[in-house]
Write a protein that holds these residues in place. Structure first.
Motif, PDB file in Angstrom:
ATOM      1  N   GLY A 155       0.819  -1.209   0.000  1.00 16.41           N
ATOM      2  CA  GLY A 155       0.000   0.000   0.000  1.00 16.41           C
ATOM      3  C   GLY A 155       0.849   1.252   0.000  1.00 16.41           C
ATOM      4  O   GLY A 155       2.066   1.196   0.194  1.00 16.41           O
ATOM      5  N   ALA A 156       0.203   2.367  -0.205  1.00 15.65           N
ATOM      6  CA  ALA A 156       0.926   3.642  -0.269  1.00 15.65           C
ATOM      7  C   ALA A 156       1.305   4.100   1.127  1.00 15.65           C
ATOM      8  O   ALA A 156       0.560   3.884   2.089  1.00 15.65           O
ATOM      9  CB  ALA A 156       0.045   4.683  -0.942  1.00 15.65           C
ATOM     10  N   GLY A 157       2.491   4.735   1.229  1.00 17.91           N
ATOM     11  CA  GLY A 157       2.963   5.200   2.524  1.00 17.91           C
ATOM     12  C   GLY A 157       2.002   6.178   3.177  1.00 17.91           C
ATOM     13  O   GLY A 157       1.670   6.044   4.358  1.00 17.91           O
ATOM     14  N   TRP A 158       1.478   7.137   2.416  1.00 16.53           N
ATOM     15  CA  TRP A 158       0.592   8.159   3.002  1.00 16.53           C
ATOM     16  C   TRP A 158      -0.690   7.529   3.543  1.00 16.53           C
ATOM     17  O   TRP A 158      -1.209   7.930   4.578  1.00 16.53           O
ATOM     18  CB  TRP A 158       0.275   9.261   1.983  1.00 16.53           C
ATOM     19  N   GLU A 159      -1.169   6.481   2.829  1.00 17.40           N
ATOM     20  CA  GLU A 159      -2.397   5.805   3.237  1.00 17.40           C
ATOM     21  C   GLU A 159      -2.157   5.059   4.549  1.00 17.40           C
ATOM     22  O   GLU A 159      -2.971   5.076   5.465  1.00 17.40           O
ATOM     23  CB  GLU A 159      -2.741   4.781   2.154  1.00 17.40           C
ATOM     24  N   ARG A 160      -0.989   4.372   4.597  1.00 16.97           N
ATOM     25  CA  ARG A 160      -0.643   3.599   5.775  1.00 16.97           C
ATOM     26  C   ARG A 160      -0.441   4.509   6.987  1.00 16.97           C
ATOM     27  O   ARG A 160      -0.871   4.201   8.092  1.00 16.97           O
ATOM     28  CB  ARG A 160       0.633   2.793   5.492  1.00 16.97           C
ATOM     29  N   ARG A 161       0.190   5.651   6.756  1.00 17.93           N
ATOM     30  CA  ARG A 161       0.393   6.613   7.855  1.00 17.93           C
ATOM     31  C   ARG A 161      -0.951   7.086   8.406  1.00 17.93           C
ATOM     32  O   ARG A 161      -1.142   7.197   9.610  1.00 17.93           O
ATOM     33  CB  ARG A 161       1.211   7.814   7.372  1.00 17.93           C
ATOM     34  N   SER A 206       8.228   3.090  -4.762  1.00 19.58           N
ATOM     35  CA  SER A 206       8.999   2.266  -3.824  1.00 19.58           C
ATOM     36  C   SER A 206       8.432   0.856  -3.738  1.00 19.58           C
ATOM     37  O   SER A 206       8.266   0.313  -2.657  1.00 19.58           O
ATOM     38  CB  SER A 206       9.021   2.932  -2.439  1.00 19.58           C
ATOM     39  N   GLY A 207       8.142   0.280  -4.898  1.00 15.91           N
ATOM     40  CA  GLY A 207       7.562  -1.058  -4.946  1.00 15.91           C
ATOM     41  C   GLY A 207       8.605  -2.160  -5.020  1.00 15.91           C
ATOM     42  O   GLY A 207       9.796  -1.944  -4.742  1.00 15.91           O
ATOM     43  N   ALA A 208       8.162  -3.343  -5.446  1.00 20.01           N
ATOM     44  CA  ALA A 208       9.014  -4.538  -5.444  1.00 20.01           C
ATOM     45  C   ALA A 208       9.933  -4.628  -6.665  1.00 20.01           C
ATOM     46  O   ALA A 208      10.784  -5.516  -6.731  1.00 20.01           O
ATOM     47  CB  ALA A 208       8.146  -5.791  -5.377  1.00 20.01           C
ATOM     48  N   PRO A 262      16.950   2.086  -5.333  1.00 18.98           N
ATOM     49  CA  PRO A 262      17.167   3.504  -5.013  1.00 18.98           C
ATOM     50  C   PRO A 262      16.505   3.899  -3.692  1.00 18.98           C
ATOM     51  O   PRO A 262      17.043   4.732  -2.945  1.00 18.98           O
ATOM     52  CB  PRO A 262      16.548   4.257  -6.196  1.00 18.98           C
ATOM     53  N   THR A 263      15.351   3.287  -3.376  1.00 14.03           N
ATOM     54  CA  THR A 263      14.669   3.612  -2.117  1.00 14.03           C
ATOM     55  C   THR A 263      15.522   3.214  -0.919  1.00 14.03           C
ATOM     56  O   THR A 263      15.721   3.996   0.018  1.00 14.03           O
ATOM     57  CB  THR A 263      13.300   2.893  -2.062  1.00 14.03           C
ATOM     58  N   VAL A 264      16.051   1.991  -0.955  1.00  4.85           N
ATOM     59  CA  VAL A 264      16.879   1.500   0.158  1.00  4.85           C
ATOM     60  C   VAL A 264      18.130   2.369   0.299  1.00  4.85           C
ATOM     61  O   VAL A 264      18.498   2.775   1.410  1.00  4.85           O
ATOM     62  CB  VAL A 264      17.257   0.012  -0.085  1.00  4.85           C
ATOM     63  N   LEU A 265      18.770   2.683  -0.818  1.00  2.00           N
ATOM     64  CA  LEU A 265      20.013   3.471  -0.739  1.00  2.00           C
ATOM     65  C   LEU A 265      19.733   4.911  -0.320  1.00  2.00           C
ATOM     66  O   LEU A 265      20.531   5.511   0.408  1.00  2.00           O
ATOM     67  CB  LEU A 265      20.756   3.417  -2.081  1.00  2.00           C
ATOM     68  N   THR A 319       7.313   2.681   7.262  1.00  3.04           N
ATOM     69  CA  THR A 319       6.159   3.585   7.212  1.00  3.04           C
ATOM     70  C   THR A 319       5.950   4.194   5.833  1.00  3.04           C
ATOM     71  O   THR A 319       4.819   4.273   5.353  1.00  3.04           O
ATOM     72  CB  THR A 319       6.346   4.745   8.228  1.00  3.04           C
ATOM     73  N   ASP A 320       7.026   4.635   5.196  1.00  4.29           N
ATOM     74  CA  ASP A 320       6.879   5.519   4.033  1.00  4.29           C
ATOM     75  C   ASP A 320       6.869   4.822   2.680  1.00  4.29           C
ATOM     76  O   ASP A 320       6.614   5.481   1.676  1.00  4.29           O
ATOM     77  CB  ASP A 320       8.032   6.546   4.004  1.00  4.29           C
ATOM     78  N   THR A 321       7.196   3.538   2.618  1.00  5.52           N
ATOM     79  CA  THR A 321       7.412   2.914   1.313  1.00  5.52           C
ATOM     80  C   THR A 321       6.279   1.960   0.945  1.00  5.52           C
ATOM     81  O   THR A 321       5.521   1.514   1.804  1.00  5.52           O
ATOM     82  CB  THR A 321       8.746   2.137   1.289  1.00  5.52           C
ATOM     83  N   TRP A 322       6.200   1.646  -0.327  1.00  7.00           N
ATOM     84  CA  TRP A 322       5.117   0.800  -0.835  1.00  7.00           C
ATOM     85  C   TRP A 322       5.369  -0.668  -0.462  1.00  7.00           C
ATOM     86  O   TRP A 322       4.575  -1.282   0.235  1.00  7.00           O
ATOM     87  CB  TRP A 322       5.013   0.967  -2.360  1.00  7.00           C
ATOM     88  N   ASP A 323       6.512  -1.232  -0.896  1.00  7.36           N
ATOM     89  CA  ASP A 323       6.850  -2.619  -0.518  1.00  7.36           C
ATOM     90  C   ASP A 323       7.600  -2.554   0.807  1.00  7.36           C
ATOM     91  O   ASP A 323       8.781  -2.862   0.905  1.00  7.36           O
ATOM     92  CB  ASP A 323       7.706  -3.276  -1.601  1.00  7.36           C
ATOM     93  N   ASN A 324       6.857  -2.140   1.831  1.00  6.71           N
ATOM     94  CA  ASN A 324       7.541  -1.677   3.050  1.00  6.71           C
ATOM     95  C   ASN A 324       8.218  -2.787   3.846  1.00  6.71           C
ATOM     96  O   ASN A 324       9.232  -2.542   4.496  1.00  6.71           O
ATOM     97  CB  ASN A 324       6.565  -0.903   3.934  1.00  6.71           C
ATOM     98  N   ASP A 325       7.694  -4.015   3.811  1.00  8.49           N
ATOM     99  CA  ASP A 325       8.363  -5.063   4.594  1.00  8.49           C
ATOM    100  C   ASP A 325       9.726  -5.401   3.987  1.00  8.49           C
ATOM    101  O   ASP A 325      10.713  -5.559   4.710  1.00  8.49           O
ATOM    102  CB  ASP A 325       7.492  -6.315   4.747  1.00  8.49           C
TER     103      ASP A 325
END
Ligand SMILES: [Mg+2]
Length: 396
Positions: free
Chosen positions: A91-97, A305-307, A314-317, A336-342
């Motif tokens: 899911g989207a970070g903003w939605e999850r927040r 920031s998906g899979a 780039p997201t991790v770095l 919290t902020d990323t799509w493929d957050n786990d």
């Protein structure tokens, strides 16, 4: 006496030829085939999606004598903690927040109702790799593939892993089973391949990363990312303080460029719709540019920031460059902020854990992790860490 000679005679029904191949097999078992030799053979036969690069022969420096096993535990626990903090995933970070707030603690699990750390595929496949390494002492890709197919239910399994395991179950040989997929499902579980090299590092480390990765994802961006991640983790284990923010991208791109070569991937995000090229170049261009803009939220970079590795890497770095000196904040931002957050948090967690050690991770996250890697096997992660210490650290 002819008794000593009799042991060299084949038992009834066994031909001398069988016996000869059995002796070769026994010799092989005593001295396992080097991963580099296997990789060389796979490259020659066109089975491995990677550039035949000088990096594969690059020596690996011994760890700093001050490094303790706490760093190795931090790396593997950080992976498990990040994965668990990211659940429920997606899911989207903003939605999850908006729904859950920041991920500063584990949420109640949907099955047990308990606010403990539980694994998804990232942790499961990583720790099944630890089990494999404890059993075999090194990466044996065929046996690793078998361990993945026979390990039990995988929570939140990605579609590429599902496809690879389906092919293996249908009898397709391991070297042909990994789809050409630039998803993050091999990268997320690669950290344990450092274990057999802790005391006696050799260039086989790079080949082990390729062999372990290609079992589920045989793709140039994935294979290059597995080697790059292993390089970053290895260097972090010897650092005494957080590196300069510019280090992360440099350390990643150096091996990735050589092993990925001149590929052409397309970005999915509309903001980069006209971009195509190798993953390493996307990382080299875009991560420093985003950092120079002074962004705090990785979502504002616009690369998504998906899979897909063109998003995950780039997201991790970015997160490590921005928050690598603060393991808690790095993990909270990733979860919290990323799509493929786990998976993003599992990768960030492995890196900050290798840098700051088990003692540098918030204690509540370690204490409240269930240690599961299969349903109901609480505490297994901690037992495997003890066994890994005994096997790969204490026994020199
Ligand atoms: Mg997962």
């Amino acid at each position: 006496m002819n008794q000593p000679e009799s042991q060299f005679l084949p038992p009834e029904g066994v031909t001398p030829l069988d016996q000869a191949s059995e002796l070769v097999r026994l010799a092989d078992a005593r001295q396992p085939r080097s991963s580099r030799v296997m990789v060389r053979d796979l490259l020659d036969r066109g089975f491995l999606e990677a550039e035949d690069s000088a990096w594969l022969a690059r020596p690996v420096s011994p760890l700093d004598p001050r490094t303790g096993f706490d760093r190795v535990e931090g790396m593997l626990l950080g992976l498990a903690i990040g994965d668990a903090l990211g659940r429920p995933e997606g899911g989207a970070g903003w939605e999850r927040r908006a729904r859950f707030g920041e991920r500063r603690d584990y949420l109640p699990n949907t099955h047990t109702g308990l606010p403990l750390g539980y694994p998804s595929d990232d942790t499961q496949l990583a720790f099944w790799t630890v089990e494999h390494l404890l059993a075999h002492g090194h990466v044996e890709p065929e046996a690793l593939a078998r361990a993945f197919t026979a390990g039990g239910r995988i929570f939140g399994i990605g579609h590429t892993v599902r496809e690879a395991l389906g092919r293996l179950k249908r009898g397709i040989p391991w070297e042909k089973a990994g789809p050409r997929s630039a998803g993050n499902g091999a990268l997320m579980r690669i950290a344990p391949v450092l274990l057999p090299h802790l005391r006696q590092p050799s260039p086989d480390l790079w080949s082990d990363a390729l062999l372990a990765g290609m079992v589920t994802h045989n793709d140039r961006a994935s294979n290059a990312s597995c080697v790059a991640m292993v390089r970053v983790l290895w260097d972090l284990l010897s650092m005494q303080s957080a590196p300069d923010p510019s280090w992360w991208v440099q350390a990643w791109v150096e091996p990735a460029r050589e092993i990925e070569g001149a590929t052409r991937y397309r970005a999915r995000s509309p903001r980069f719709s006209d971009w195509d090229g190798p993953l390493w170049r996307f990382v080299e261009e875009q991560v420093p540019a985003a950092l120079a803009r002074g962004l705090d939220d990785v979502d504002d970079t616009g690369w998504h920031s998906g899979a897909y590795l063109l998003e995950t890497v780039p997201t991790v770095l970015f997160l490590l460059s921005r928050y690598g000196d603060d393991p808690e904040e790095a993990l909270v931002r990733a979860a919290t902020d990323t799509w493929d957050n786990d998976t993003v948090a599992a990768l960030v967690g492995a890196a900050v854990g290798a840098l700051h050690g088990r003692a540098g991770l918030p204690r509540r996250w370690v204490e409240k992790h269930s240690g599961c890697i299969r349903r109901g096997d609480d505490g297994t992660i901690f037992r495997l860490l003890d066994q890994a210490r005994e096997r790969f650290w204490d026994r020199t």
